[in-house]
Structure formats: structure tokens, C-alpha cells
Design an enzyme around this catalytic site. Structure first.
Site, PDB file in Angstrom:
ATOM      1  N   LYS A  79       0.860  -1.190   0.000  1.00 32.19           N
ATOM      2  CA  LYS A  79       0.000   0.000   0.000  1.00 32.19           C
ATOM      3  C   LYS A  79       0.893   1.235   0.000  1.00 32.19           C
ATOM      4  CE  LYS A  79      -3.971   1.775   2.677  1.00 32.19           C
ATOM      5  NZ  LYS A  79      -4.853   1.487   3.830  1.00 32.19           N
ATOM      6  N   SER A 154      -9.743   1.170   2.779  1.00 36.71           N
ATOM      7  CA  SER A 154      -8.938   2.017   1.934  1.00 36.71           C
ATOM      8  C   SER A 154      -7.814   1.286   1.197  1.00 36.71           C
ATOM      9  CB  SER A 154      -8.318   3.127   2.768  1.00 36.71           C
ATOM     10  OG  SER A 154      -7.442   2.573   3.739  1.00 36.71           O
ATOM     11  N   SER A 178      -9.766  -1.322   6.905  1.00 39.75           N
ATOM     12  CA  SER A 178      -9.201  -1.121   5.565  1.00 39.75           C
ATOM     13  C   SER A 178      -8.438  -2.292   4.959  1.00 39.75           C
ATOM     14  CB  SER A 178      -8.290   0.096   5.567  1.00 39.75           C
ATOM     15  OG  SER A 178      -9.073   1.238   5.453  1.00 39.75           O
TER      16      SER A 178
HETATM   17  N1  GLN Z   1     -13.154   3.232   6.280  1.00 40.05           N
HETATM   18  C1  GLN Z   1     -12.628   3.687   7.517  1.00 40.05           C
HETATM   19  C2  GLN Z   1     -12.295   5.159   7.405  1.00 40.05           C
HETATM   20  O1  GLN Z   1     -12.653   5.726   6.445  1.00 40.05           O
HETATM   21  C3  GLN Z   1     -11.425   2.881   7.884  1.00 40.05           C
HETATM   22  C4  GLN Z   1     -10.246   3.235   7.106  1.00 40.05           C
HETATM   23  C5  GLN Z   1      -9.021   2.443   7.471  1.00 40.05           C
HETATM   24  O2  GLN Z   1      -9.109   1.368   8.089  1.00 40.05           O
HETATM   25  N2  GLN Z   1      -7.872   2.985   7.127  1.00 40.05           N
HETATM   26  O3  GLN Z   1     -11.697   5.738   8.253  1.00 40.05           O
END
Ligand code: GLN
Length: 486
Positions: A79, A154, A178
Site C-alpha cells: 500500500k 482504503s 481497511s
Molecule cells: N473506512 C474507515 C475510514 O474511512 C477505515 C479506514 C481504514 O481502516 N484505514 O476511516
């Protein structure tokens, strides 16, 4: 079968037997990336030169007669919020469009010393804020099972790169779901380890009390192998847990007879798509047929998880993101009249809408007069959520539920309604708030789209999760399906 859909342990056997060289393997995946990327856009940077160099080193070791470590020569994607020395690391943000870190994250050092081949940096929601990878400052990523749909987020690029055969393994980060949510939506295995199990040194911070790096893999065996490499104490991360390293592969192929499985009722009812629920109910029958003891569990404070998370995560983000001011690195507005104007213009131009929304929310929650009412209260509610899990784990070895309330949604479907987007993580967020481990394992399909089952465990019980996930995977009978990318 196509090389692209083979597991790391299958490819390891081919490398060790000399049926294929590490360079040939690397080349094959680089070509695969070229042939599917225009449809998927999973990568921000493909590190071809570095990958081939690393592959050549592995071939030299094979030629010298060295015994090949399990993941040596295996391609991995990272990532784009993990620093790799000399390679652009953007967090999918315009504010870091030109940032080349002068050092590598600890996980990067570890995978390099294991002989793994870094094939590229993957797309993500900007600064890991989102659940669809549509918040990338550069490009949206498509789900390989249906390119009109999102891959989740994400870490969407990492999930897609594994699901579409562009790499064998990948790393993502998980602050509220994510890794697990995109793994579920793309039909691959994804794990968020216990907070502190994997070093965060060199991971660009979003919400420091929640962030954790973890693996994406095609199967549970590969996930255990990668976990073996990335876990362990790191003096460079003060939140890294001390203690002996565990061999997670020791938990493969063990039975689950008598295992106590709790199914939190809050995660199986309202808001869960009926098709997803049906797949999970069938999966529970599989666990039961393997000898597990299944009973209803309860996590009564779950309904506070989303508001608590969006206070704590945004508060931490507002502080962490203060460093992007155009001074030391990243985008700088060159037309500004003075330093304050430069800060304002660089940040206004560099950050996307969702990131700005979070900085404002977090700054508000931390401001004098509101701190006690919002931030402090959220911390107290976080403790209640954690205690729900402690109580549940007095009775159960693991908890099981859908990883996500639905399957992959259409692009654009939730972009205008942040609250709808936030709800995609309803079953994953509490795991981060409690600091415990969770794995998403493919459980079947609904309407032709993958559904993941989440297994949650006590702190540092990753081995138990591997054990249950592996037993399930071996009996679930839905494997061997891959996205057709024609
Ligand atoms: N979807 C969640 C957010 O928008 C989690 C994101 C993540 O785990 N980085 O914060």
C-alpha cells in the site's frame, strides 16, 4: 492453472525445484500488470527495476545452492502509505505527490530480508480515509469481479492486486477495516493483527492508536507465512509489543473440535444484506460440521462504535496531518505571499475533500470546550467497547460475523453520503477500537460477488484465527473461482 492465481506455497515449490526462475516469475507478474492495469488501476507505482534486481538476487542464491526461505522470490505489493527508501510514497494524496522517503519502513526491511520481491505501490483512499478507494487523489480502482464496482478500501489497490493476479501477496493498513473490508469485497484473505503485533515504523500515520499493518493473501497458508515475516518487536516503534516471535504456520491443519464460536447478534441483524447473511449462516454450518460449538454472543456497545471511531480517528488524524505544511516535503504553493498564506494554499490545494472533512471534525472534537464533551467521552465509550470483547472472550474462543454488511457496491453509489460510506465498516471498526486481531476469509458469493467472513480473537491470538480460517477454507467448497478479466 494460470501462474497468476497460484499461491505462494505452490510457487515456492516451483522455484525450489528450478521449474521457474525468480526473474521469470517476476517478469510474468510485471507483464500481467501491464495487461490488466488499464481496467483496474490498482497500482500508483510499479517498481519494475527494483523488483527485477531483487529477483536476480534470489536466483543467485538458488544457483549457489542455498535453501530457499518460504517467501523468497515471491512478488509482493505494498500500500502506498509504507515508506520504501528511494521510491515515491504518496498515500494517494496530491500533497505527497513528489515525496521520496529517505528510509524504509520496518516491514519493508523485513520482507526484503526474507527475499521477497517488491513489485509496486498500490492505490488507496487518500491517507487511508475511506471504504471504496474512490477517495484516491489520483484514480479510482475497480473491482476485478465487476469493474463497475468498487474494491472496498482504503487498501483497495492491495486487495485488487492479489485478487486479479497482479501479485501473489500484498500488505495493507487497517485503522477501521481497511484490510478486512476490501479483502471481503475482492474475495481474498486479509488480516488485521493485534495492535502492536506489527511495527508501524515507516507507515504514514492516520490514527496512531488504531493503525496496524497486515497481510493480503490468496489463502490462509500464505497469510500465515507473511505474518511470520512481518510480526515481532521493533525498538523503532514505541507501541510495538515485546515478546517471542510466534510461528503461525504451526496453527495450520489443526482441528477445531470443541472450539467455542460466538456470533454477535448485533452483527447479524439489521443492516446486514440478506444475501450476505445467508452466506455467513452457511459458513457457520461448516464450522459446526467441523466440531465447533456455535452460540449467540452479544457486544452491547456496538452501536457506539461508528461515532466513537469518527471522533477518535479524526482527532488523531487532525494532529498527524498537521505536518503537511509545504515546508519540509510534499506540495508547496509557490505563489503564496507569506508563510501563513503558504500553509493555507498548500493544504487547500493538496488535500482532498474527505481529508479536509476529517481534519475539521478532529480539530473541532479536540478544541477547548468540546474536548470533554466529544473526545474524552469517546475514549470512555471505547473502553466500554473493549470490555464487551473481554467479556465475550471469557466465554468464546473466537467471534464470527460478516466482514462487511454488503457486497461490493457500485462506483459513485456512496460518494455523496459520507455517513453511508462510514457504515460499510460497521462490523470491522470495533476490532480496531479494542485492539484485537481480525481476519476476513472468503466465505462464498452473493449475486456473483464475493462475501467475506470475519473471525475475531483475543489479543495476540492470531494463531487461533489462522487455525479456524484454515479449517474453514479447507471445507468450505467455494474455492477455485477467479475473476474473469476479459
Ligand atoms: N473506512 C474507515 C475510514 O474511512 C477505515 C479506514 C481504514 O481502516 N484505514 O476511516
Amino acid at each position: 492453472m494460470d501462474l497468476f492465481y497460484m499461491t505462494a506455497h505452490e510457487l515456492h515449490a516451483k522455484l525450489a525445484a528450478g521449474e521457474i526462475s525468480a526473474r521469470e516469475l517476476c517478469r510474468a507478474f510485471l507483464d500481467r500488470i501491464v495487461s490488466v492495469e488499464d481496467r483496474l488501476k490498482a497500482f500508483i507505482t510499479v517498481t519494475e527495476e527494483m523488483a527485477l534486481k531483487q529477483a536476480d538476487e534470489v536466483d543467485k542464491r538458488i544457483a549457489a545452492g542455498e535453501e530457499l526461505p518460504p517467501l523468497a522470490g515471491i512478488p509482493i505489493a505494498l500500500k502506498d502509505n509504507m515508506c520504501v527508501e528511494g521510491i515515491r510514497t504518496t498515500c494517494a494524496s496530491k500533497i505527497l505527490f513528489n515525496f521520496v522517503p529517505p528510509y524504509s519502513a520496518t516491514v519493508v526491511e523485513k520482507i526484503k530480508s526474507a527475499g521477497m520481491v517488491i513489485i509496486g505501490k498500490t492505490n488507496m483512499d487518500e491517507f487511508a480515509m475511506g471504504s471504496s478507494t474512490e477517495n484516491s487523489g489520483f484514480q479510482p480502482t475497480s473491482n476485478p469481479w465487476d469493474t463497475e464496482r468498487v474494491p472496498g478500501g482504503s487498501s483497495g489497490g492491495s486487495a485488487v492486486s492479489v485478487a486479479a493476479g497482479e501479485t501473489v501477496l500484498a500488505l495493507g493498513s487497517d485503522t477501521g477495516g481497511s484490510i478486512r473490508q476490501p479483502a471481503s469485497l475482492c474475495g481474498v484473505v486479509g488480516m488485521k493483527p493485534t495492535y502492536g503485533a506489527v511495527s508501524r515504523y515507516g507507515l504514514v500515520a492516520f490514527a496512531s492508536s488504531l493503525d496496524q499493518i497486515g497481510p493480503f493473501a490468496r489463502d490462509v497458508d500464505d497469510c500465515a507465512q507473511l505474518l511470520n515475516i512481518i510480526t515481532g518487536h521493533d525498538p523503532l516503534d514505541s507501541t510495538s509489543a515485546p515478546g517471542e516471535k510466534t510461528d503461525y504456520t504451526a496453527f495450520l491443519n489443526s482441528d477445531i473440535k470443541g472450539l467455542k464460536v460466538g456470533v454477535p447478534r448485533e452483527y447479524m441483524g439489521e443492516g446486514i444484506d440478506p444475501g450476505v447473511r445467508a452466506v455467513i449462516e452457511k459458513a457457520l454450518q461448516v464450522l459446526s460440521s467441523l466440531g465447533a460449538d456455535i452460540e449467540e454472543a452479544t457486544l452491547p456497545h456496538s452501536r457506539y462504535a461508528i461515532p466513537v471511531y469518527y471522533l477518535i480517528a479524526t482527532a488523531e488524524a487532525s494532529s498527524n496531518l498537521a505536518r503537511y505544511d509545504g515546508v519540509k516535503y510534499g506540495l508547496r504553493d509557490e505563489e503564496a505571499q507569506d508563510i501563513v498564506d503558504m500553509y493555507m494554499k498548500s493544504r487547500s490545494r493538496g488535500f482532498g475533500t474527505e481529508v479536509k472533512r476529517r481534519i475539521m471534525l478532529g480539530t473541532y472534537a479536540l478544541s477547548a470546550g468540546y474536548y470533554d464533551a466529544y473526545y474524552l467521552k469517546a475514549l470512555k465509550a471505547r473502553t466500554l467497547i473493549k470490555q464487551d470483547f473481554d467479556r465475550a472472550f471469557d466465554r468464546f474462543d473466537v467471534l464470527v460475523c460478516p466482514t462487511s454488511p454488503g457486497t461490493a457496491f457500485r462506483k459513485g453509489e456512496k460518494t455523496d453520503d459520507p455517513l453511508q460510506m462510514y457504515l460499510s465498516d460497521i462490523t470491522t471498526i470495533s476490532v480496531n477500537l479494542a485492539g484485537i486481531p481480525g481476519i476476513s476469509v472468503p466465505a462464498g458469493f452473493s449475486g456473483g460477488l464475493p462475501v467475506g467472513m470475519q473471525i475475531m480473537g483475543r489479543p495476540f491470538a492470531e494463531g487461533n484465527l489462522i487455525r479456524v480460517a484454515h479449517a474453514f477454507e479447507g471445507s468450505a467448497g467455494h474455492r477455485g473461482k477467479f475473476p474473469s478479466l476479459i
